[in-house]
Design an enzyme around this catalytic site. Structure first.
Site, PDB file in Angstrom:
ATOM      1  N   ASP A 134      -4.841   0.538   5.178  1.00  0.00           N
ATOM      2  CA  ASP A 134      -6.160   0.093   4.735  1.00  0.00           C
ATOM      3  C   ASP A 134      -6.449  -1.232   5.414  1.00  0.00           C
ATOM      4  OD1 ASP A 134      -8.461  -0.734   3.406  1.00  0.00           O
ATOM      5  OD2 ASP A 134      -7.836   0.130   1.492  1.00  0.00           O
ATOM      6  N   ARG A 136      -9.319  -2.887   5.364  1.00  0.00           N
ATOM      7  CA  ARG A 136     -10.524  -3.537   4.847  1.00  0.00           C
ATOM      8  C   ARG A 136     -10.266  -4.950   4.335  1.00  0.00           C
ATOM      9  NH1 ARG A 136     -12.476   1.253   0.959  1.00  0.00           N
ATOM     10  NH2 ARG A 136     -10.220   1.219   0.575  1.00  0.00           N
TER      11      ARG A 136
END
Length: 210
Positions: A134, A136
């Protein structure tokens, strides 16, 4: 916000939203100057909150396949549709963040899909491509909230990382409100992986691979 320059609203425009199931609502879309990652993120302001009410906020990462084409391989489209109505009913904002594929981009996401077809889960596929599980970062989201004058919020999300990052960036997340569970024959392994790998608050017992 820790050592992060402030963002400022750039423009505001009213847009009537219409969904395939007939639901409609008017929204205000806000763009920004000075976002840390330079991306064209958009705030979708919905509803008319009662003064003193803590707004409901969702950080929704862009998903072309799910949001636009209705892909059944994820739950992004149904989550977007649900979030708009729930936020409009209470008052708050949906931040539409240009973070396709948990931040790895559209082409890489589709490459990961091909590996998932060979048996890897969504996180294993990213790793096999040499990419983070991930990628982000929610600094820009925190900037957007601050620019909109939102210091305290309830976060509509099953993902604890979103709340943890926002708190570290200075936002007051009063509560994390779970989203619905939108299973299909094509996404249940994906949803199970989110529970097992990144602590998403979904009812694992209901996510049977079958």
């Amino acid at each position: 916000m820790p050592d992060t320059p402030a963002a400022t609203p750039r423009a505001r425009v009213r847009v009537p939203l219409r969904f395939h199931d007939g639901y409609s609502v008017d929204a205000e879309l806000v763009t920004f100057h000075g976002l840390a990652d330079g991306q064209e993120h958009v705030a979708v302001v919905l509803g008319d909150p009662t003064p003193g009410t803590v707004p409901l906020v969702r950080l929704h990462s862009e998903c072309l396949t799910g949001d636009v084409f209705g892909s059944a391989r994820c739950d992004c489209g149904p989550q977007l549709r649900e979030a708009v109505e729930r936020i409009a009913d209470r008052g708050g904002v949906l931040l539409y963040l240009r973070q396709e594929g948990r931040g790895i981009g559209l082409y890489n996401k589709l490459d990961a899909y091909a590996l998932q077809d060979q048996g890897l889960d969504t996180y294993e596929a990213n790793a096999a491509l040499g990419l983070p599980e991930d990628a982000r970062d929610y600094t820009a989201a925190a900037q957007m909230l601050a620019a909109l004058g939102i210091g305290e919020l309830d976060l509509l999300s099953n993902n604890p990382d979103k709340a943890e990052q926002l708190r570290a960036l200075g936002a007051v997340v009063r509560d994390r409100v779970p989203t619905g569970v939108f299973t299909t024959a094509h996404n249940v392994r994906y949803l199970r992986a989110k529970v097992l790998q990144t602590r998403h608050t979904l009812p694992l017992a209901e996510l049977s691979v079958g």
